[in-house]
Design an enzyme around this catalytic site. Sequence first.
Site, PDB file in Angstrom:
ATOM      1  N   ASP A  80      45.804 -15.305 -31.236  1.00  0.00           N
ATOM      2  CA  ASP A  80      45.689 -15.443 -32.690  1.00  0.00           C
ATOM      3  C   ASP A  80      46.971 -16.042 -33.236  1.00  0.00           C
ATOM      4  O   ASP A  80      48.049 -15.895 -32.643  1.00  0.00           O
ATOM      5  CB  ASP A  80      45.476 -14.043 -33.294  1.00  0.00           C
ATOM      6  N   HIS A 116      47.797 -14.891 -36.149  1.00  0.00           N
ATOM      7  CA  HIS A 116      48.171 -13.757 -36.986  1.00  0.00           C
ATOM      8  C   HIS A 116      48.074 -12.463 -36.195  1.00  0.00           C
ATOM      9  O   HIS A 116      47.304 -12.364 -35.242  1.00  0.00           O
ATOM     10  CB  HIS A 116      47.248 -13.682 -38.201  1.00  0.00           C
TER      11      HIS A 116
END
Length: 329
Positions: free
Chosen positions: A149, A151
């Site tokens: 990811d 994030h």
Amino acid sequence: SDITPNEIRSRKKSRNRRCPIPRRPSKYTNFNRSIHRSLILIQDKIGVDDGPAQLFKFGIGDQLKCLGWNVKEEMIPVADLKPKEDPSHGVLIGPRYVGAVTQALAKTVQTHVNEGNLVLTIGGDHSIAVGSIAGTFAVHPNACVIWVDAHADINTPESSQSGNLHGCPVAFLLGLATGVPGFEWLKPCLTSNRIVYVGLRDVDEGERKILRDNNIKVFTMKEVDRHGIGKVMDMALEHVNPNRDLPIHLSFDVDGLDPSVVPSTGTPVRGGLTFREGCYICELIAETGLLIGVDITEVNPKIGTEREIAVTLGVACSITRCALGETLI
């Protein structure tokens, strides 16, 4: 010249007719597949809920059948689970709806994993991982998670600034987000030493403190740049699965890849993984023979031009095939 969706589909069909059947990718699963289309509607930008349907139209099911998988497709009936009233909890938007959908997904995933199936959950936004991982860990409590990811998705109700639940799933799984209506069903199932991040480059200040306080292993894009993806994945597996004997759940947000690779996603961040780095991550995990669950999330076919949407769908299909056994030779 621009590549149309039909041209990309035609190329994939032509290539897939020649693809070999790979070895069984996991000692924990039977040689069949349950695919869940989980349509989570809670996100700032519309369209991500249409990602699963568009991936199936793009041929992901047929591509996996070509790899030798028996594909069983299921859809979580999200429309039936939407409450009449769902006020915010603090800053968190729509918690009861997301909680109900992830609970239904967890039960379904648990059933199929318990039968020895390898479950591929296609989102939708990354909040679906609450359900898919909870379902996996209900059967394999000793499993580990590799989270790809841009994030960290580890905000708590207190640290979240946006209120979007797709920024909080890891906090829920670790038991750091409590008292949220709709999630009463969820018991903490993940520990901080059983998750490792790859590809992070956009982490909120509150999330940085949570990661440090809980001693969670993170490989940002700085480490990928410094060591190369091969070394990073070796270190990631060594940390979370040192004896290579634990089941692995791969949770892959396509925004972990650079926006030049996947332009049709809701929260793009420059400086991400290349196409080949993303494929390598999936290939290496497939080679372990330990994979029991996969999430593919955040494909948004309402963002971008027709060509950008087609490219994003094609890349999502590619990384999925790599995770499920496709090899270069």
